[in-house]
Design a protein around this motif. Structure first.
Motif, short mmCIF file in Angstrom:
data_model
loop_
_atom_site.label_atom_id
_atom_site.label_comp_id
_atom_site.label_asym_id
_atom_site.label_seq_id
_atom_site.Cartn_x
_atom_site.Cartn_y
_atom_site.Cartn_z
N GLU A 270 12.51 34.53 31.67
CA GLU A 270 13.82 34.91 31.15
C GLU A 270 14.75 33.69 31.06
OE1 GLU A 270 16.83 37.42 29.61
OE2 GLU A 270 14.64 37.63 29.80
N MET A 271 14.68 32.81 32.03
CA MET A 271 15.49 31.60 31.98
C MET A 271 15.13 30.75 30.77
SD MET A 271 16.10 30.37 35.94
CE MET A 271 14.45 30.59 36.56
N GLN A 272 13.84 30.67 30.49
CA GLN A 272 13.40 29.89 29.33
C GLN A 272 13.89 30.52 28.03
OE1 GLN A 272 11.92 27.01 29.96
NE2 GLN A 272 12.01 26.48 27.80
N LYS A 273 13.85 31.85 27.98
CA LYS A 273 14.31 32.56 26.78
C LYS A 273 15.81 32.33 26.56
CE LYS A 273 15.74 36.77 26.41
NZ LYS A 273 15.92 38.24 26.44
N ILE A 274 16.59 32.38 27.63
CA ILE A 274 18.04 32.18 27.51
C ILE A 274 18.34 30.77 27.02
CG2 ILE A 274 20.21 32.07 28.80
CD1 ILE A 274 19.02 34.28 30.63
N LYS A 275 17.61 29.79 27.52
CA LYS A 275 17.78 28.41 27.06
C LYS A 275 17.48 28.30 25.57
CE LYS A 275 16.68 26.20 31.49
NZ LYS A 275 15.70 25.35 32.21
N PHE A 276 16.45 29.01 25.14
CA PHE A 276 16.07 28.99 23.72
C PHE A 276 17.15 29.64 22.86
CE2 PHE A 276 14.09 31.17 20.08
CZ PHE A 276 13.52 30.09 19.44
N LEU A 277 17.75 30.74 23.35
CA LEU A 277 18.77 31.45 22.60
C LEU A 277 20.07 30.66 22.47
CD1 LEU A 277 18.33 35.06 24.04
CD2 LEU A 277 17.73 34.31 21.74
N LEU A 278 20.33 29.79 23.46
CA LEU A 278 21.61 29.05 23.50
C LEU A 278 21.34 27.55 23.64
CD1 LEU A 278 23.45 31.47 25.95
CD2 LEU A 278 23.98 31.17 23.51
N PRO A 279 20.79 26.94 22.61
CA PRO A 279 20.41 25.52 22.73
C PRO A 279 21.58 24.57 22.89
CG PRO A 279 20.18 26.28 20.46
CD PRO A 279 20.45 27.50 21.30
N GLY A 280 22.76 24.94 22.41
CA GLY A 280 23.91 24.04 22.49
C GLY A 280 24.84 24.35 23.63
N CYS A 281 24.41 25.22 24.54
CA CYS A 281 25.28 25.67 25.63
C CYS A 281 24.75 25.15 26.96
CB CYS A 281 25.29 27.20 25.65
SG CYS A 281 26.26 27.94 26.98
N GLU A 282 25.65 24.73 27.83
CA GLU A 282 25.25 24.34 29.17
C GLU A 282 25.07 25.58 30.02
OE1 GLU A 282 26.43 21.37 32.83
OE2 GLU A 282 27.33 21.14 30.84
N ILE A 283 23.88 25.74 30.60
CA ILE A 283 23.54 26.96 31.36
C ILE A 283 23.22 26.56 32.80
CG2 ILE A 283 22.06 28.98 31.50
CD1 ILE A 283 21.43 28.50 28.49
N LYS A 284 23.80 27.28 33.72
CA LYS A 284 23.55 27.03 35.14
C LYS A 284 22.84 28.23 35.75
CE LYS A 284 27.51 23.96 35.82
NZ LYS A 284 26.75 22.80 36.28
N PHE A 285 21.64 27.99 36.32
CA PHE A 285 20.86 29.04 36.96
C PHE A 285 20.91 28.86 38.47
CE2 PHE A 285 18.78 28.91 32.74
CZ PHE A 285 18.92 30.23 32.38
#
Length: 285
Positions: A270-285
Motif C-alpha cells: 500500500e505504501m508503494q501504491k500511494i507513492k505511485f499515485l502521488l509522485p510529486g508529493c512528499e509522503i511520510k510513513f
C-alpha cells in the motif's frame, strides 16, 4: 525539504501558544503599546488597544473593570486563576482578538455584543459545549478550542459563520461527528486532533477553499473517495489513525505537497501504491 513544504509542515507543530502570539501581534493600530499591567491600563482607559495579562495572578477588583477599556482590540489571558469573564465583558464592542489559556472558565462569554471578534481561542477550560450563540460572531475568522479532556458538544449553528477560515479543535472528545464543520465553504484550515473522530463525511465538495487538513490521533479507519473534491488541499496530516489504505482518488489532488501518514497500519504494497499515485508529493510513513 523545499521551503514551500517546510512552511506547510510547520503548520502541524504543537506550538499553539506561539501561533496565537503571532495572531495577537496582528491586532491593534500599528506600533501601539501592549499593556501588561492592568492597573496602569485602567488609569489611562482611552486608547488602550492591547492588553496581555499572561502569567500573572490578577486583582479581581481590577479584573472586573476591564470593560472600562472601551477601545480594547486584543486581550490575552493565561494562568490568571480566574473562573469567569470580567463584568460587562460583552460591552467590549471593539474587541477583535480574545484568547484564554489555563483558566478554569466553565462557560462561554455572552457573545451577542462581541460581533467584531475575529480571533477566538479557549484552551484548558472546564467548558463542555459550544453555544448556538456563536453564530453572533459573524466576522470570526479563526476559532481554536481544546485541552478539556472532556466530551464536547458542538452547536448546529457553526455553518452560519461565513467568514470562518481556521478551525482547530484538539484534545477533547466530540460527542458526535462534527457535520456542521463540513458546511463552512470558507474554511482554509481544519484541525480535529485527538477528538475521537472515527468517520469523515463524503461531502468534500463543500470545501472549495480548504488547503490544510489535520486529523491526527483518532480511530479513523477510512478516507472517503470524495476527498479529491477539495481540490485546493496542499497539506494533509493523518498521523496516528487506523488507516490501512487510501482511495485511488487522492491522486487527483494536484496541489498536494505533503502527506503525513505516520503511525498508521499501511503495509509495504500500500505504501508503494500511494507513492505511485502521488509522485510529486512528499509522503511520510
Amino acid at each position: 525539504m523545499p521551503l514551500k513544504r517546510l512552511i506547510l509542515f510547520s503548520l502541524l507543530s504543537n506550538a499553539t501558544f506561539l501561533f496565537s502570539q503571532k495572531e495577537f501581534d496582528k491586532y491593534g493600530p500599528l506600533g501601539c503599546q501592549v499593556y501588561t499591567d492592568l492597573k496602569e491600563a485602567l488609569k489611562i482607559e482611552k486608547k488602550v488597544y492591547k492588553v496581555d495579562l499572561s502569567y500573572q495572578k490578577l486583582d479581581l477588583k481590577l479584573y472586573e473593570k476591564i470593560a472600562n477599556l472601551s477601545d480594547l482590540q486584543a486581550l490575552k489571558l493565561s494562568g490568571n486563576e480566574v473562573t469567569d469573564y470580567p463584568k460587562n465583558f460583552e460591552s467590549l464592542f471593539n474587541l477583535l482578538y480574545f484568547a484564554s489559556y489555563n483558566n478554569k472558565l466553565n462557560t462561554f462569554p455572552t457573545l451577542k455584543g462581541l460581533y467584531n471578534l475575529q480571533f477566538f481561542e479557549l484552551q484548558h477550560t472546564l467548558i463542555d459545549s459550544i453555544p448556538a450563540q456563536i453564530a453572533y460572531l459573524s466576522r470570526l475568522q479563526s476559532f481554536k478550542f481544546g485541552n478539556t479532556d472532556d466530551t464536547l458538544k458542538l452547536p448546529t449553528t457553526f455553518h452560519f459563520l461565513k467568514n470562518l477560515k481556521d478551525i482547530s479543535i484538539e484534545n477533547c472528545v466530540l460527542d458526535s461527528f462534527p457535520k456542521e464543520l463540513f458546511k463552512i465553504p470558507s474554511l482554509y484550515y481544519l484541525n480535529l486532533s485527538n477528538t475521537n473522530t472515527w468517520y469523515l463525511t463524503k461531502h468534500f465538495e463543500r470545501f472549495p477553499n480548504l488547503e490544510v487538513l489535520v486529523i491526527e490521533n483518532n480511530p479513523l479507519a477510512k478516507i472517503p473517495f470524495d476527498i479529491y473534491k477539495a481540490q485546493k488541499l496542499r497539506l494533509i496530516s493523518l498521523r496516528g489513525n487506523n488507516l490501512t489504505k487510501l482511495p485511488d482518488s487522492i491522486s487527483q489532488l494536484e496541489n498536494l505537497s505533503l502527506l503525513d501518514l505516520r503511525g498508521n497500519k499501511f503495509d509495504a504494497d500500500e505504501m508503494q501504491k500511494i507513492k505511485f499515485l502521488l509522485p510529486g508529493c512528499e509522503i511520510k510513513f
